[in-house]
Write a protein that holds these residues in place. Structure first.
Motif, PDB file in Angstrom:
ATOM      1  N   MET B   1      69.976  22.393 -56.998  1.00 17.22           N
ATOM      2  CA  MET B   1      69.410  23.722 -57.112  1.00 17.22           C
ATOM      3  C   MET B   1      69.417  24.230 -58.556  1.00 17.22           C
ATOM      4  O   MET B   1      68.747  25.192 -58.896  1.00 17.22           O
ATOM      5  N   GLY B   2      70.175  23.558 -59.429  1.00 15.93           N
ATOM      6  CA  GLY B   2      70.124  23.920 -60.841  1.00 15.93           C
ATOM      7  C   GLY B   2      71.041  25.079 -61.169  1.00 15.93           C
ATOM      8  O   GLY B   2      71.687  25.647 -60.298  1.00 15.93           O
ATOM      9  N   PRO B   3      71.078  25.454 -62.435  1.00 16.26           N
ATOM     10  CA  PRO B   3      71.972  26.537 -62.839  1.00 16.26           C
ATOM     11  C   PRO B   3      71.514  27.864 -62.243  1.00 16.26           C
ATOM     12  O   PRO B   3      70.336  28.120 -62.139  1.00 16.26           O
ATOM     13  N   MET B   4      72.437  28.692 -61.893  1.00 19.03           N
ATOM     14  CA  MET B   4      72.061  29.948 -61.255  1.00 19.03           C
ATOM     15  C   MET B   4      72.376  31.168 -62.117  1.00 19.03           C
ATOM     16  O   MET B   4      72.360  32.286 -61.631  1.00 19.03           O
ATOM     17  N   GLY B   5      72.709  30.970 -63.415  1.00 19.27           N
ATOM     18  CA  GLY B   5      73.008  32.121 -64.257  1.00 19.27           C
ATOM     19  C   GLY B   5      74.124  32.933 -63.646  1.00 19.27           C
ATOM     20  O   GLY B   5      75.091  32.389 -63.158  1.00 19.27           O
ATOM     21  N   ILE B   7      73.628  34.964 -61.097  1.00 19.74           N
ATOM     22  CA  ILE B   7      73.341  35.246 -59.685  1.00 19.74           C
ATOM     23  C   ILE B   7      74.059  34.192 -58.853  1.00 19.74           C
ATOM     24  O   ILE B   7      73.760  33.008 -58.953  1.00 19.74           O
ATOM     25  N   ILE B   9      74.286  32.751 -55.449  1.00 17.60           N
ATOM     26  CA  ILE B   9      73.538  32.822 -54.192  1.00 17.60           C
ATOM     27  C   ILE B   9      74.478  32.780 -52.987  1.00 17.60           C
ATOM     28  O   ILE B   9      74.177  33.345 -51.952  1.00 17.60           O
TER      29      ILE B   9
END
Lengths: 176, 115
Positions: B1-5, B7, B9
């Protein structure tokens, strides 16, 4: 309690005990694209409707949400929408489709520009673009970009992204 | 899903889960969705809960962006917030009973920006 309200509340809350259903509904998906070309608009509407039919009911287009009463700069509208999504208890996801009319679309390019300035927004944004489409230079800041050649390919690829999110959330619920 | 900063989830998904699996929270939410604005007394009447139950659930629904206080804070009334408007529309798509309760008309209000 009002019997009708009680019955509906019980039914709704029970349905969320199903992890698969709950994972699908935890997403807030904003599908962005150009409205300049009928076929570009139709495809994002088709994508929204297909997702809803598959139970991902929190899928919306900008035009479903912003029916402005006064004219606002496009980047401001999008930013304020984001501020709302950011504070909510839903998982935000932007699906951005740059189809054949994307180059001339001020709205879509303003959205891309607004996203590119913000690492939080970028982390939730997936850009799908036709080959040879000229967008604002900020598009290069996107972490997740895919080139698609047809509308059908856009639907396929965007659906993979949504399914990936749903699976991640479902696995999280399963592990709890 | 990659980096989420920044946020997370899973935090959001967890908070969402706690609201939607609780019939009392859903009852308060649907009462406000159906009636437009409700105060504590009206929510107590609609849901059959007491104030000690209603107050924390109202606070929780507010924190999740499902409801917000009416502009006049002295009225102690609540209406749907942005997330609540979208969520109510989500529920309408799936449950005819919810559609009957809250009505066919879209609950999504334009986002007004105060300059």
């Amino acid at each position: 309690m009002d019997q009708k309200l009680s019955d509906i509340s019980t039914k709704v809350s029970l349905s969320f005990k199903d992890i698969n259903e709950k994972a699908k509904k935890a997403l807030s998906i904003m599908v962005c694209g150009s409205y300049k070309d009928e076929s570009d608009l139709r495809i994002i509407e088709k994508f929204r409707d297909q997702q809803r039919e598959k139970g991902v009911t929190g899928t919306f287009l900008m035009k479903d949400i912003i029916t402005e009463e006064k004219e606002l700069p496009l980047h401001e509208k999008f930013h304020h929408l984001w501020l709302q999504m950011k504070k909510d208890d839903k998982v935000p996801l932007f699906i951005i489709f740059a189809g054949k009319s994307a180059s001339e679309s001020l709205g879509l390019n303003a959205e891309i520009q607004t996203i590119a300035y913000d690492k939080e927004k970028i982390s939730c944004a997936h850009l799908f673009k036709f080959p040879g489409i000229n967008l604002v230079s900020h598009e290069t800041c996107f972490a997740f970009t895919r080139e698609v050649r047809t509308h059908e390919e856009f639907i396929e690829e965007a659906e993979k992204v949504v399914n990936n999110y749903v699976n991640q959330i479902r696995m999280f619920y399963q592990a709890k | 899903m990659g980096p989420m900063g920044e946020i997370n989830i899973f935090t959001k998904a967890d908070r969402f889960s706690k609201i939607v699996e609780d019939p009392k929270s859903i009852a308060i939410f649907l009462s406000i969705a159906a009636k437009g604005v409700r105060n504590y007394e009206e929510l107590i009447e609609d849901t059959g809960l007491d104030l000690a139950e209603v107050a924390p659930l109202v606070k929780r629904l507010q924190e999740g962006g499902f409801i917000k206080p009416n502009p006049n804070p002295l009225s102690h009334r609540f209406r749907l917030d942005f997330n609540g408007q979208l969520f109510a529309e989500q529920l309408k798509l799936e449950y005819p009973e919810v559609r009957d309760l809250v009505g066919e008309k879209s609950l999504i209000q334009p986002i007004i920006i105060k300059k």
